[in-house]
Motif scaffolding. Structure first.
Motif, PDB file in Angstrom:
ATOM      1  N   SER A  59       5.142  -8.362   4.300  1.00 48.68           N
ATOM      2  CA  SER A  59       4.456  -7.178   4.852  1.00 48.68           C
ATOM      3  C   SER A  59       3.779  -6.368   3.750  1.00 48.68           C
ATOM      4  O   SER A  59       2.637  -5.910   3.898  1.00 48.68           O
ATOM      5  N   THR A  60       4.479  -6.234   2.609  1.00 49.38           N
ATOM      6  CA  THR A  60       3.916  -5.464   1.489  1.00 49.38           C
ATOM      7  C   THR A  60       2.690  -6.142   0.919  1.00 49.38           C
ATOM      8  O   THR A  60       1.658  -5.503   0.649  1.00 49.38           O
ATOM      9  N   VAL A  61       2.748  -7.437   0.727  1.00 50.47           N
ATOM     10  CA  VAL A  61       1.607  -8.177   0.172  1.00 50.47           C
ATOM     11  C   VAL A  61       0.414  -8.120   1.112  1.00 50.47           C
ATOM     12  O   VAL A  61      -0.732  -7.958   0.691  1.00 50.47           O
ATOM     13  N   GLN A  62       0.702  -8.197   2.418  1.00 51.80           N
ATOM     14  CA  GLN A  62      -0.379  -8.163   3.399  1.00 51.80           C
ATOM     15  C   GLN A  62      -1.121  -6.828   3.360  1.00 51.80           C
ATOM     16  O   GLN A  62      -2.352  -6.773   3.346  1.00 51.80           O
ATOM     17  N   SER A  63      -0.334  -5.684   3.281  1.00 56.98           N
ATOM     18  CA  SER A  63      -0.975  -4.368   3.241  1.00 56.98           C
ATOM     19  C   SER A  63      -1.760  -4.180   1.940  1.00 56.98           C
ATOM     20  O   SER A  63      -2.831  -3.568   1.925  1.00 56.98           O
ATOM     21  N   TYR A  64      -1.262  -4.740   0.841  1.00 56.87           N
ATOM     22  CA  TYR A  64      -1.963  -4.648  -0.434  1.00 56.87           C
ATOM     23  C   TYR A  64      -3.293  -5.377  -0.387  1.00 56.87           C
ATOM     24  O   TYR A  64      -4.323  -4.870  -0.835  1.00 56.87           O
ATOM     25  N   LEU A  65      -3.277  -6.552   0.203  1.00 52.34           N
ATOM     26  CA  LEU A  65      -4.511  -7.348   0.311  1.00 52.34           C
ATOM     27  C   LEU A  65      -5.535  -6.660   1.191  1.00 52.34           C
ATOM     28  O   LEU A  65      -6.736  -6.660   0.889  1.00 52.34           O
ATOM     29  N   GLU A  66      -5.086  -6.024   2.256  1.00 53.13           N
ATOM     30  CA  GLU A  66      -6.017  -5.309   3.126  1.00 53.13           C
ATOM     31  C   GLU A  66      -6.655  -4.134   2.380  1.00 53.13           C
ATOM     32  O   GLU A  66      -7.847  -3.862   2.517  1.00 53.13           O
ATOM     33  N   GLY A  67      -5.877  -3.382   1.559  1.00 55.35           N
ATOM     34  CA  GLY A  67      -6.421  -2.273   0.769  1.00 55.35           C
ATOM     35  C   GLY A  67      -7.440  -2.754  -0.245  1.00 55.35           C
ATOM     36  O   GLY A  67      -8.477  -2.110  -0.462  1.00 55.35           O
TER      37      GLY A  67
END
Length: 743
Positions: A59-67
Motif C-alpha cells: 500500500s505504501t509503495v503504491q501511494s508513493y508511485l502515484e505521488g
C-alpha cells in the motif's frame, strides 16, 4: 552485471540482522522439548503477521508511485507555461524596441509639465508673497500689544512660507536664489528676536507672574512648546533644515529660569562676611528659597507640562547655586563665627524642617539625591580653617590670662583660697572653661570638627604650660634679684601647684569620648615639667634659707652644743606650714623633697673638709652631735607626716657608724656595708669621711679604697640617689716649695 547483494548492501545486512534476531528468539522460546508442542501456533501467528506487513508495504509503495506520477505531470505542465511566458516576453521586447523613437517626443512634454507645475505653485503663493511686509507690520503690532499667541501664529505662517520656498530651491539645486529669498524675508529675524525677548522677560518674572497673571506665563510656555514641536519635526525629516533651526527654546527656557534664580540671590557683589552680616544673609536666603519653592510647587507646576519637571529643575538650580555661592563666600577671609555659621547652615539647617525639609515642601522636594551642599573635601578644608581661627583666639585668651596671672604674683596680698584653705587662682577655671566651650561648640557641627578642636586644645594647653614654666622662671629670676619681690612668692608658687593639680584632673574631661579619658603622653610630660619647675623653685627658696645655717657646720662651736639644727627645724617647720596649703599628693612630694634636701645639705656640709677630729674625745662629741641632729630632724619630719621609711636621714645615722668605729682597721668592713646600702657613694665621699675622723692612716685608707674598687656597686632601679648630688672639694695638690711671700 553486478549481483543484487552488491547493489544493496544495506538489505543484505538487514536480512542478516533479522535472521540472527529470529534465531535468538527461537532458541529462547523452544529451549525445552515440551515447548515444541506450540510450534504450530507460533508458525500460524508469524505467517499472519508477515502477510499483514507485506500488505502495508504494498500500500505504501503504491501511494508513493502515484505521488511521483502526479509530480512529473505538474513539472511537465510548468515547463510548457514557462516556455509560453518566454515567448510573450520576447514579443513585448521587440514591440518596445519598435516604439522607442516615439517616446522621445514625450520627454519635452514632461519638461513643459514640470515648468507648468512650478509656475502654478508660484502663482498660488504670489498673494502671500506680496503681503509679507504687511504681515510683518501687523505681527510687530501684535507683539507690542502682547498678543503673543496671534503674533506667533502669523510668525509661524511666514516662516512656513519661507521654508517651503527655500526647500523647493534646495531640491532643485538653486542655491544662488536662496539669498534673495532670505533677504526678502529678513523681517522674520527681527520678529523672532522681539518675540524671544518678550518670552524670556516673562520667564524671568515667572515666579511673580504665576501668582499675579499666570495666563501670560502659560502663553509663553505654549509658544515654546509649539516651537519645540516644529524643531522635532524638522529634525526627524532631516531633508532640509531652514536657517535658525533648531531654535531650542525649551532649553533656553530652562537656562533663563536658572539664570533668574541665580541672579536674584547669589550675584551680590558686596556682602558682609562677618558673623552677624553673614547670619542675616543666610537667614534671608533660607526664607526666600523656601517661599519660592512653595510657589513653584503650588502654582508653577500647574502652568507647565509634566515632562518639564519644573519643581525638580528649580530645586536642583537652587541647590547648585547655593553650592557655588558657599564656595565663593569661603574664598573670603572669614572669622570663626562666619565659618561656624556656614558649616552649621550647610550641614544642619539646609536639610532641617526649617528649610528643605519644610512641611510645605515635602514630599515633592527631595535634595537627598542631589549630593551634599558642601563636599566632604570642602567641609574638611572649612573645618581646618575654623580650627586655625579658634586656635588664634584661644592663644590670645591664654596669653592674656597668663599675663593677668603673672601680674597677680606681684600683688601685695596673698592669693585667694578655696573653702578648704588651699591657695588657688582663677587660671585653671578660665583655661579649661575656654577649651571645653570650644570643644562643645564644635560638637554641634560634626564629630570630626570636635576631634580637630580637641586635638588643637591639647596642643595649645601644652604650649600654654610651656609659657607658664617660662613665666615661673622669669618670676624666680626677679625674686633672686630682690627676695622681697614678689612679697608672697612662696604662696603664689603653691597656688600654681594647686592650679596644676586642677588642670591635671580636668584634662581628661575634655575628651569627646567619655569612655576614653587617657591624657596624651606629651601633654602629661608638659604637666609633669610644670609641676617639677614649681617644686624646684620652692626648694631653691628653702635652700636659700638653709644655706646660711649649713655653712656653720661642722665646727667646734657646733660640737659644743649650739642650737643650729633647732634653727634648721624652725625653717623647715615654717615651710611645712606653707606646704600644707597645697593639696595632696604634691604636699607629700614637697615634704619628701625637702627632707632629701636637708639630708643632702647636712651631708655636704660634713664633707667640705672644714674640720678634722683631733682626738677620740672629739670623735665622740661628733657622734653624739650627729645622733642628736639626725634624731631631731627625723622626729620633725615624722611629725609632719613623712614616714621614717621614706626619709633619707638614715644616711646620717649610717655615716655616724663610720665615725664612731673605735678600731680604724675595721673600716673596710664597715665601708663595705655602707656602700652596699648607698651604692651612689664615691671614693671622694669616703675619703672626706675618713679625713673627718682624723685617725685614718694612709695604709688603712688605701685598703678601704682598694676594697671599694673590688666591689663596684650598681644602682637598683628603685634606689633614690642622695650622694650623687653632693660635690666634694678636690684634694689639695702637694707643693714642693714652702709657702712664702714672693720676692
Amino acid at each position: 552485471a553486478s549481483s543484487p547483494d552488491e547493489e544493496w548492501p544495506e538489505a543484505e545486512k538487514a536480512e542478516k540482522l533479522a535472521r540472527g534476531a529470529a534465531l535468538k528468539w527461537a532458541s529462547g522460546v523452544f529451549y525445552r522439548p515440551e515447548k515444541l508442542e506450540g510450534l504450530g501456533q507460533y508458525r500460524s501467528r508469524e505467517m499472519q503477521r508477515n502477510s499483514s506487513i507485506q500488505s502495508r508495504l504494498k500500500s505504501t509503495v503504491q501511494s508513493y508511485l502515484e505521488g511521483v506520477s502526479a509530480g512529473l505531470e505538474q513539472l511537465r505542465s510548468a515547463a510548457q507555461e514557462v516556455q509560453s511566458v518566454c515567448q510573450d516576453l520576447g514579443a513585448a521586447r521587440w514591440a518596445l524596441l519598435d516604439s522607442a523613437d516615439r517616446f522621445q517626443g514625450l520627454q519635452q512634454m514632461r519638461a513643459l509639465m514640470a515648468e507648468h507645475v512650478q509656475l502654478a505653485s508660484v502663482v498660488q503663493v504670489l498673494p502671500q508673497l506680496f503681503s509679507v511686509h504687511e504681515v510683518f507690520s501687523h505681527t510687530l503690532q501684535l507683539l507690542r500689544g502682547q498678543h503673543l499667541l496671534e503674533a506667533h501664529a502669523e510668525l509661524m505662517m511666514m516662516e512656513h512660507l519661507r521654508d517651503d520656498i527655500l526647500s523647493q530651491l534646495h531640491l532643485r539645486g538653486l542655491s544662488s536664489a536662496q539669498a534673495t529669498v532670505l533677504s526678502y524675508f529678513g523681517g522674520l529675524r527681527e520678529l523672532n528676536e522681539s518675540l524671544a525677548k518678550q518670552l524670556w522677560d516673562i520667564v524671568g518674572n515667572s515666579l511673580q507672574l504665576v501668582r499675579e497673571d499666570p495666563v501670560l506665563f502659560v502663553t509663553a510656555v505654549r509658544i515654546i512648546e509649539r516651537e519645540e514641536k516644529i524643531d522635532d519635526t524638522l529634525l526627524l525629516e532631516a531633508t532640509f533644515l531652514p536657517p535658525g533651526r533648531p531654535k531650542g527654546w525649551r532649553q533656553k527656557f530652562y537656562h533663563v529660569l536658572q539664570e533668574t534664580i541665580t541672579g536674584a540671590h547669589f550675584h551680590a557683589t558686596i556682602m558682609d562676611a562677618e558673623g552677624r552680616g553673614l547670619a542675616r544673609h543666610l537667614a534671608a536666603l533660607q526664607k526666600d528659597i523656601v517661599s519660592k519653592l512653595c510657589v513653584v510647587k503650588d502654582l508653577m507646576v500647574q502652568c507647565v507640562p509634566a515632562h518639564y519637571n519644573i519643581l525638580s529643575v528649580c530645586t536642583a538650580t537652587y541647590h547648585q547655586a547655593l553650592t557655588n555661592h558657599l564656595q565663593d563666600i569661603l574664598r573670603e577671609d572669614l572669622d570663626k563665627q562666619a565659618l561656624f555659621l556656614l558649616l552649621e547652615w550647610a550641614l544642619h539647617v539646609y536639610h532641617s524642617p526649617e528649610m528643605m525639609g519644610h512641611p510645605d515642601l515635602l514630599p515633592e522636594v527631595d535634595v537627598s539625591a542631589l549630593g551634599p551642599l558642601m563636599s566632604p573635601e570642602l567641609v574638611d578644608q572649612t573645618e581646618r580653617k575654623y580650627v586655625v581661627k579658634v586656635k588664634a583666639s584661644v592663644l590670645e585668651w591664654m596669653q592674656r590670662t597668663l599675663e593677668v596671672e603673672f601680674k597677680e604674683w606681684f600683688r601685695e596680698e596673698e592669693p585667694e583660697t578655696d573653702h578648704q584653705g588651699f591657695f588657688q587662682s582663677a587660671l585653671p577655671v578660665i583655661v579649661m572653661q575656654m577649651l571645653n566651650e570650644n570643644i562643645q561648640v564644635a560638637s554641634l557641627i560634626t564629630d570630626s570638627l570636635q576631634q580637630k578642636v580637641y586635638n588643637m586644645a591639647l596642643e595649645e594647653l601644652e604650649a600654654f604650660l610651656g609659657r607658664l614654666r617660662e613665666a615661673l622662671v622669669h618670676c624666680g629670676k626677679e625674686h633672686q634679684k630682690d627676695r622681697t619681690m614678689p612679697k608672697y612668692y612662696v604662696s603664689y608658687l603653691l597656688a600654681t601647684l594647686n592650679n596644676h593639680l586642677a588642670l591635671s584632673s580636668s584634662v581628661s574631661s575634655l575628651h569627646p569620648d567619655t569612655a576614653c579619658r587617657e591624657v596624651p603622653a606629651s601633654l602629661q610630660a608638659a604637666l609633669d615639667r610644670t609641676q617639677k619647675k614649681a617644686c624646684q623653685l620652692l626648694l631653691e627658696e628653702l635652700l636659700l634659707d638653709l644655706q646660711p645655717l649649713c655653712l656653720q657646720l661642722p665646727s667646734r662651736r657646733w660640737l659644743s652644743g649650739c642650737q643650729l639644727v633647732s634653727s634648721v627645724c624652725q625653717v623647715i617647720d615654717k615651710y611645712a606650714k606653707d606646704f600644707s596649703r597645697v593639696r595632696k599628693p604634691v604636699c607629700t612630694l614637697l615634704l619628701t623633697e625637702s627632707e632629701l634636701l636637708v639630708a643632702s645639705q647636712y651631708l655636704r656640709a660634713l664633707m667640705q673638709k672644714k674640720m678634722v677630729c683631733r682626738s677620740e674625745e672629739e670623735r665622740g662629741q661628733l657622734c653624739d652631735r650627729l645622733l642628736q641632729d639626725a634624731t631631731q630632724l627625723r622626729e620633725l619630719f615624722c611629725g609632719l607626716g613623712l614616714d621614717q621609711s621614706q626619709q633619707s636621714l638614715e644616711a646620717v645615722f649610717a655615716l655616724r657608724e663610720l665615725i664612731c668605729l673605735k678600731d680604724p682597721a675595721l673600716l673596710s668592713l664597715e665601708v663595705l656595708g655602707f656602700i652596699t646600702k648607698y651604692p651612689d657613694v664615691s671614693d671622694e665621699h669616703i675619703s672626706s669621711l675618713l679625713d673627718l675622723r682624723g685617725d685614718v692612716s694612709k695604709e688603712v685608707r688605701h685598703v678601704v679604697l682598694e676594697m671599694m674598687a673590688q666591689h663596684p656597686q650598681v644602682l637598683p632601679e628603685s634606689y633614690r640617689p642622695i650622694f650623687s648630688t653632693i660635690l666634694v672639694p678636690a684634694p689639695e695638690l702637694p707643693f714642693c716649695l714652702r709657702k712664702g711671700r714672693c720676692a
